[in-house]
Scaffold this motif. Structure first.
Motif, PDB file in Angstrom:
ATOM      1  N   VAL A  33      28.502  14.115 -14.280  1.00 55.84           N
ATOM      2  CA  VAL A  33      29.271  13.609 -15.374  1.00 55.84           C
ATOM      3  C   VAL A  33      30.259  12.554 -15.447  1.00 55.84           C
ATOM      4  O   VAL A  33      30.185  11.444 -16.032  1.00 55.84           O
ATOM      5  CB  VAL A  33      30.048  14.434 -16.308  1.00 55.84           C
ATOM      6  N   GLU A  34      30.930  12.030 -13.860  1.00 53.53           N
ATOM      7  CA  GLU A  34      31.867  11.057 -13.712  1.00 53.53           C
ATOM      8  C   GLU A  34      30.603   9.891 -13.802  1.00 53.53           C
ATOM      9  O   GLU A  34      31.347   8.304 -14.319  1.00 53.53           O
ATOM     10  CB  GLU A  34      32.229  11.344 -12.346  1.00 53.53           C
ATOM     11  N   SER A  35      29.439   9.569 -13.234  1.00 52.45           N
ATOM     12  CA  SER A  35      28.748   8.631 -12.904  1.00 52.45           C
ATOM     13  C   SER A  35      28.419   7.814 -14.277  1.00 52.45           C
ATOM     14  O   SER A  35      28.341   6.891 -14.694  1.00 52.45           O
ATOM     15  CB  SER A  35      27.331   8.337 -12.452  1.00 52.45           C
ATOM     16  N   LEU A  36      28.561   9.092 -15.374  1.00 52.66           N
ATOM     17  CA  LEU A  36      27.748   8.633 -16.988  1.00 52.66           C
ATOM     18  C   LEU A  36      29.364   7.852 -17.434  1.00 52.66           C
ATOM     19  O   LEU A  36      29.105   7.841 -18.150  1.00 52.66           O
ATOM     20  CB  LEU A  36      27.608  10.193 -17.508  1.00 52.66           C
ATOM     21  N   ALA A  37      30.010   8.645 -17.433  1.00 54.83           N
ATOM     22  CA  ALA A  37      31.467   8.661 -17.757  1.00 54.83           C
ATOM     23  C   ALA A  37      31.666   6.845 -17.335  1.00 54.83           C
ATOM     24  O   ALA A  37      32.642   5.438 -17.952  1.00 54.83           O
ATOM     25  CB  ALA A  37      33.146   9.654 -17.501  1.00 54.83           C
ATOM     26  N   LEU A  38      31.460   6.161 -16.046  1.00 53.82           N
ATOM     27  CA  LEU A  38      31.775   5.024 -15.268  1.00 53.82           C
ATOM     28  C   LEU A  38      30.684   4.115 -15.822  1.00 53.82           C
ATOM     29  O   LEU A  38      31.149   2.797 -16.449  1.00 53.82           O
ATOM     30  CB  LEU A  38      31.129   4.997 -13.465  1.00 53.82           C
ATOM     31  N   VAL A  39      29.304   4.931 -16.625  1.00 50.66           N
ATOM     32  CA  VAL A  39      28.937   3.608 -17.296  1.00 50.66           C
ATOM     33  C   VAL A  39      29.920   2.909 -18.300  1.00 50.66           C
ATOM     34  O   VAL A  39      29.664   1.799 -18.786  1.00 50.66           O
ATOM     35  CB  VAL A  39      27.639   4.365 -17.653  1.00 50.66           C
ATOM     36  N   TYR A  40      29.804   3.485 -19.167  1.00 52.29           N
ATOM     37  CA  TYR A  40      30.286   3.350 -20.591  1.00 52.29           C
ATOM     38  C   TYR A  40      31.656   2.903 -20.229  1.00 52.29           C
ATOM     39  O   TYR A  40      32.393   1.901 -20.940  1.00 52.29           O
ATOM     40  CB  TYR A  40      30.525   5.189 -21.544  1.00 52.29           C
ATOM     41  N   ALA A  41      32.524   3.334 -19.441  1.00 51.88           N
ATOM     42  CA  ALA A  41      34.019   2.551 -19.274  1.00 51.88           C
ATOM     43  C   ALA A  41      33.452   0.755 -18.213  1.00 51.88           C
ATOM     44  O   ALA A  41      34.099   0.317 -18.977  1.00 51.88           O
ATOM     45  CB  ALA A  41      34.887   3.146 -17.865  1.00 51.88           C
ATOM     46  N   LEU A  64      27.708  -3.401   0.931  1.00 47.46           N
ATOM     47  CA  LEU A  64      27.910  -2.073   0.540  1.00 47.46           C
ATOM     48  C   LEU A  64      28.525  -0.903   1.310  1.00 47.46           C
ATOM     49  O   LEU A  64      29.240   0.273   1.302  1.00 47.46           O
ATOM     50  CB  LEU A  64      27.813  -1.285  -1.090  1.00 47.46           C
ATOM     51  N   ALA A  65      27.453  -0.818   2.383  1.00 53.33           N
ATOM     52  CA  ALA A  65      27.394  -0.191   3.675  1.00 53.33           C
ATOM     53  C   ALA A  65      28.934   0.149   3.631  1.00 53.33           C
ATOM     54  O   ALA A  65      29.591   0.648   4.528  1.00 53.33           O
ATOM     55  CB  ALA A  65      26.320  -0.365   4.482  1.00 53.33           C
ATOM     56  N   ASP A  66      29.417  -1.311   3.717  1.00 51.41           N
ATOM     57  CA  ASP A  66      30.589  -1.263   4.457  1.00 51.41           C
ATOM     58  C   ASP A  66      31.802  -0.819   3.389  1.00 51.41           C
ATOM     59  O   ASP A  66      33.542  -0.732   4.331  1.00 51.41           O
ATOM     60  CB  ASP A  66      31.032  -2.057   5.233  1.00 51.41           C
ATOM     61  N   GLU A  67      31.882  -0.474   2.911  1.00 54.37           N
ATOM     62  CA  GLU A  67      32.687   0.082   1.653  1.00 54.37           C
ATOM     63  C   GLU A  67      32.172   1.117   1.209  1.00 54.37           C
ATOM     64  O   GLU A  67      31.588   2.049   1.414  1.00 54.37           O
ATOM     65  CB  GLU A  67      32.462  -1.112   0.263  1.00 54.37           C
ATOM     66  N   PRO A  68      33.652   2.477   0.893  1.00 49.93           N
ATOM     67  CA  PRO A  68      33.713   3.526   0.720  1.00 49.93           C
ATOM     68  C   PRO A  68      33.128   3.731  -0.951  1.00 49.93           C
ATOM     69  O   PRO A  68      33.685   2.892  -1.563  1.00 49.93           O
ATOM     70  CB  PRO A  68      35.150   4.325   0.671  1.00 49.93           C
ATOM     71  N   PRO A  69      31.952   4.454  -1.166  1.00 47.34           N
ATOM     72  CA  PRO A  69      31.710   4.262  -2.437  1.00 47.34           C
ATOM     73  C   PRO A  69      32.744   4.950  -3.029  1.00 47.34           C
ATOM     74  O   PRO A  69      33.806   6.125  -2.795  1.00 47.34           O
ATOM     75  CB  PRO A  69      30.484   5.201  -2.663  1.00 47.34           C
ATOM     76  N   ILE A  70      32.867   5.383  -4.520  1.00 44.39           N
ATOM     77  CA  ILE A  70      33.918   6.148  -5.446  1.00 44.39           C
ATOM     78  C   ILE A  70      33.378   7.347  -5.391  1.00 44.39           C
ATOM     79  O   ILE A  70      32.461   8.212  -5.836  1.00 44.39           O
ATOM     80  CB  ILE A  70      33.583   6.018  -6.909  1.00 44.39           C
ATOM     81  N   ASP A  78      22.051   7.900  -6.136  1.00 46.11           N
ATOM     82  CA  ASP A  78      22.452   6.974  -6.798  1.00 46.11           C
ATOM     83  C   ASP A  78      24.831   7.200  -6.846  1.00 46.11           C
ATOM     84  O   ASP A  78      24.979   8.459  -6.039  1.00 46.11           O
ATOM     85  CB  ASP A  78      22.580   7.437  -8.358  1.00 46.11           C
ATOM     86  N   ASN A  79      25.046   5.790  -6.655  1.00 44.42           N
ATOM     87  CA  ASN A  79      26.369   6.148  -6.151  1.00 44.42           C
ATOM     88  C   ASN A  79      27.007   4.630  -6.751  1.00 44.42           C
ATOM     89  O   ASN A  79      25.998   3.423  -7.400  1.00 44.42           O
ATOM     90  CB  ASN A  79      26.500   5.671  -5.049  1.00 44.42           C
ATOM     91  N   TRP A  80      28.478   4.804  -6.560  1.00 36.55           N
ATOM     92  CA  TRP A  80      29.162   3.496  -7.190  1.00 36.55           C
ATOM     93  C   TRP A  80      30.328   3.311  -6.742  1.00 36.55           C
ATOM     94  O   TRP A  80      30.537   3.557  -5.388  1.00 36.55           O
ATOM     95  CB  TRP A  80      29.789   4.383  -8.795  1.00 36.55           C
ATOM     96  N   TRP A  81      30.501   2.349  -6.648  1.00 37.68           N
ATOM     97  CA  TRP A  81      31.749   1.052  -5.565  1.00 37.68           C
ATOM     98  C   TRP A  81      32.373   0.663  -6.479  1.00 37.68           C
ATOM     99  O   TRP A  81      31.498  -0.546  -7.427  1.00 37.68           O
ATOM    100  CB  TRP A  81      31.285   0.247  -4.387  1.00 37.68           C
ATOM    101  N   GLN A  82      33.938   0.208  -6.201  1.00 35.60           N
ATOM    102  CA  GLN A  82      34.871  -0.406  -6.656  1.00 35.60           C
ATOM    103  C   GLN A  82      34.761  -1.371  -6.202  1.00 35.60           C
ATOM    104  O   GLN A  82      35.715  -1.111  -4.303  1.00 35.60           O
ATOM    105  CB  GLN A  82      36.052   0.640  -7.139  1.00 35.60           C
TER     106      GLN A  82
END
Length: 115
Positions: A33-41, A64-70, A78-82
């Motif tokens: 659900v958080e992933s879907l919310a990020l898509v819309y935002a 991205l391997a060196d960055e923390p995911p959200i 499946d994942n997201w990074w800021q």
């Protein structure tokens, strides 16, 4: 669509299909659900949405391997990074499900986003 969505006994949200392995996408339904919310935002706030492919996608995934995911996404396949310049979504679920050279989907939502 050649697969369906399911939740396993551990509460992981994922995809599966007849003759294909189970692939967990998120550690929880809340993560999905958080992933879907990020898509819309991200779609609403991005100045530019870019599909990143080929070697450029490989380099971005390596970075991205060196960055923390959200963390709230609870990403498995499946994942997201800021990042400073973009929100980045990497979806490996279908590539893990189907194999055979199917590449991960990488989208960069470029613009100024709050962390």
């Amino acid at each position: 669509m050649p697969y369906g969505f399911a939740v396993d006994s551990q509460g992981r949200f994922g995809i599966c299909g007849s003759g294909y392995p189970w692939v967990p996408l998120h550690a929880s339904i809340d993560g999905w659900v958080e992933s879907l919310a990020l898509v819309y935002a991200a779609r609403n706030d991005a100045r530019l949405v870019r599909r990143v492919t080929g070697e450029e996608a490989d380099r971005l995934i390596e970075r991205l391997a060196d960055e923390p995911p959200i963390a709230t996404v609870a990403g498995l396949a499946d994942n997201w990074w800021q990042l400073t310049e973009a929100l980045v979504s990497v979806a490996r679920g279908e590539s893990l499900l189907f194999g055979n050279g199917v590449r991960p989907s990488v989208l960069a939502y470029e613009g100024a986003f709050d962390a």
